[in-house]
Design a protein around this motif. Structure first.
Motif, mmCIF file in Angstrom:
data_model
loop_
_atom_site.group_PDB
_atom_site.id
_atom_site.type_symbol
_atom_site.label_atom_id
_atom_site.label_comp_id
_atom_site.label_asym_id
_atom_site.label_seq_id
_atom_site.Cartn_x
_atom_site.Cartn_y
_atom_site.Cartn_z
ATOM 1 N N ALA A 160 0.719 -1.121 0.106
ATOM 2 C CA ALA A 160 0.000 0.106 -0.105
ATOM 3 C C ALA A 160 0.747 1.616 0.401
ATOM 4 O O ALA A 160 0.312 2.564 -0.554
ATOM 5 C CB ALA A 160 -0.854 -0.233 1.433
ATOM 6 N N ARG A 161 2.171 1.146 0.147
ATOM 7 C CA ARG A 161 3.292 2.653 0.226
ATOM 8 C C ARG A 161 3.998 2.040 -0.872
ATOM 9 O O ARG A 161 3.388 4.115 -1.436
ATOM 10 C CB ARG A 161 4.272 2.076 1.318
ATOM 11 C CG ARG A 161 3.655 2.141 2.209
ATOM 12 C CD ARG A 161 5.637 1.031 3.111
ATOM 13 N NE ARG A 161 5.034 1.229 4.598
ATOM 14 C CZ ARG A 161 6.556 -0.150 5.584
ATOM 15 N NH1 ARG A 161 7.410 0.017 4.942
ATOM 16 N NH2 ARG A 161 5.734 -0.371 6.855
ATOM 17 N N ASP A 162 3.723 1.566 -2.186
ATOM 18 C CA ASP A 162 3.571 2.679 -3.129
ATOM 19 C C ASP A 162 3.063 1.436 -4.255
ATOM 20 O O ASP A 162 3.601 0.236 -4.561
ATOM 21 C CB ASP A 162 4.721 2.288 -3.834
ATOM 22 C CG ASP A 162 5.478 3.049 -4.313
ATOM 23 O OD1 ASP A 162 4.391 3.707 -5.970
ATOM 24 O OD2 ASP A 162 7.006 2.949 -5.556
ATOM 25 N N PRO A 163 1.836 1.607 -4.822
ATOM 26 C CA PRO A 163 1.350 -0.029 -5.218
ATOM 27 C C PRO A 163 1.601 0.349 -6.767
ATOM 28 O O PRO A 163 1.783 -0.975 -7.438
ATOM 29 C CB PRO A 163 -0.242 0.945 -5.051
ATOM 30 C CG PRO A 163 -0.049 1.495 -3.998
ATOM 31 C CD PRO A 163 1.012 2.145 -3.858
ATOM 32 N N GLY A 210 2.938 -3.150 -9.622
ATOM 33 C CA GLY A 210 2.022 -3.208 -10.382
ATOM 34 C C GLY A 210 0.148 -3.506 -10.397
ATOM 35 O O GLY A 210 -0.732 -4.297 -10.768
ATOM 36 N N ILE A 211 -0.016 -2.856 -8.590
ATOM 37 C CA ILE A 211 -1.151 -3.325 -8.888
ATOM 38 C C ILE A 211 -2.020 -1.998 -7.977
ATOM 39 O O ILE A 211 -1.409 -0.519 -8.242
ATOM 40 C CB ILE A 211 -1.073 -3.951 -7.116
ATOM 41 C CG1 ILE A 211 -0.521 -3.652 -6.425
ATOM 42 C CG2 ILE A 211 -0.828 -5.635 -7.362
ATOM 43 C CD1 ILE A 211 -0.833 -3.666 -4.938
ATOM 44 N N ASP A 212 -2.711 -1.187 -7.855
ATOM 45 C CA ASP A 212 -3.511 -0.236 -7.692
ATOM 46 C C ASP A 212 -4.592 -0.452 -6.401
ATOM 47 O O ASP A 212 -4.955 -1.967 -5.812
ATOM 48 C CB ASP A 212 -4.780 -0.223 -9.099
ATOM 49 C CG ASP A 212 -5.994 -1.567 -8.850
ATOM 50 O OD1 ASP A 212 -6.139 -2.196 -8.359
ATOM 51 O OD2 ASP A 212 -6.543 -0.961 -10.395
ATOM 52 N N GLU A 263 -7.913 -2.492 -1.518
ATOM 53 C CA GLU A 263 -9.470 -3.631 -0.873
ATOM 54 C C GLU A 263 -9.794 -4.711 -1.092
ATOM 55 O O GLU A 263 -10.204 -5.254 -0.469
ATOM 56 C CB GLU A 263 -10.137 -2.160 -1.593
ATOM 57 C CG GLU A 263 -11.213 -1.807 -0.753
ATOM 58 C CD GLU A 263 -10.914 -1.239 0.813
ATOM 59 O OE1 GLU A 263 -11.938 -2.486 1.492
ATOM 60 O OE2 GLU A 263 -10.342 -1.209 1.280
ATOM 61 N N LYS A 264 -9.876 -5.711 -2.228
ATOM 62 C CA LYS A 264 -10.139 -6.273 -2.131
ATOM 63 C C LYS A 264 -9.363 -7.554 -1.104
ATOM 64 O O LYS A 264 -9.931 -8.465 -0.443
ATOM 65 C CB LYS A 264 -9.956 -6.891 -3.526
ATOM 66 C CG LYS A 264 -10.575 -8.706 -4.118
ATOM 67 C CD LYS A 264 -9.956 -8.455 -6.110
ATOM 68 C CE LYS A 264 -10.721 -10.107 -5.915
ATOM 69 N NZ LYS A 264 -11.019 -10.513 -7.279
#
Length: 243
Positions: free
Chosen positions: A68-71, A75-77, A82-83
């Protein structure tokens, strides 16, 4: 990175398999009569598995916090993050509910056992001595049988704990692989940054040299150089095509 290669989904699949097995064991535990050796063994096994799964979910939560610090780096968003958070929350709730039910059943079983033991301590003046002797012998046989059964259950529990330990080691290995991959990627990025800085410095140096040459050369000098190059081109053209 596809889900098949994503370390998160690899660990998630292992944890989900553990939760499915835990739920099957819990349904089996609910059907077992209370205060039996089999239920005692299964109760310990369920509580140990709950602790192990909770630890695995906590470790997975830590990896989500890191991502979460650098998604974009992973390669994620935010939707994917959240999922993943919802899944870990659901998994923790499922395990927590099973753990609460088992603990409550264990406490109720201990209360019933304590009451029976208290009743067994009461003296019975209506039974003759011979009856007491037979009762003592039966108790000895029961204790010996129960001891053998407990030893067998302990052996089975040891084997299951070995399997659980192997699963935890596999998850730890996946975590180390993720850590090593992150370090390797960080090293590549650092090297790329160093090369880019070096290339930028070289380009700046060349540009400064060209600017200095252009500044020193006068307009007349530039025209003479152009005429010289044009004459040289004509001579070369005649030598190539007319000789």
């Amino acid at each position: 990175m596809s889900k098949a290669q994503d370390p998160f989904y690899i660990v998630k699949e292992e944890i989900q398999d553990s939760i499915d097995k835990l739920q099957l064991s819990f349904h089996q535990w609910e059907r077992i009569p209370p205060d039996t050796g089999e239920q005692v063994h299964l109760t310990k096994e369920l509580l140990a598995n709950c602790e192990s799964i909770e630890w695995q979910v906590d470790e997975l939560d830590k990896t989500i916090s890191v991502a979460a610090r650098d998604p974009s780096w992973y390669g994620i968003d935010e939707v994917e993050l959240e999922k993943r958070r919802r899944w870990t929350s659901t998994a923790r709730t499922q395990v927590g509910n099973i753990k609460k039910a088992v603990v409550a059943g264990k406490e109720n079983g201990n209360t019933a056992i304590a009451m029976r033991r208290e009743l067994m301590r009461l003296p019975n003046s209506h039974q003759p001595d011979r009856s007491n002797q037979y009762s003592a012998e039966d108790n000895d046989d029961f204790i010996a049988s129960e001891s053998d059964r407990q030893m067998l259950l302990i052996k089975q529990q040891d084997e299951e704990l070995d399997e659980l330990s192997a699963s935890v080691e596999r998850i730890g290995g996946v975590g180390l692989t993720i850590h090593e991959e992150l370090l390797a990627q960080e090293k590549i990025v650092d090297e790329l940054g160093t090369e880019m800085d070096s290339t930028t410095n070289r380009l700046d140096f060349v540009q400064k040299k060209v600017a200095m040459v252009m500044k020193k050369a006068s307009a007349k000098g530039q025209i003479m150089m152009i005429l010289f190059l044009l004459v040289l081109f004509i001579i070369l053209f005649i030598l190539v095509f007319f000789t």
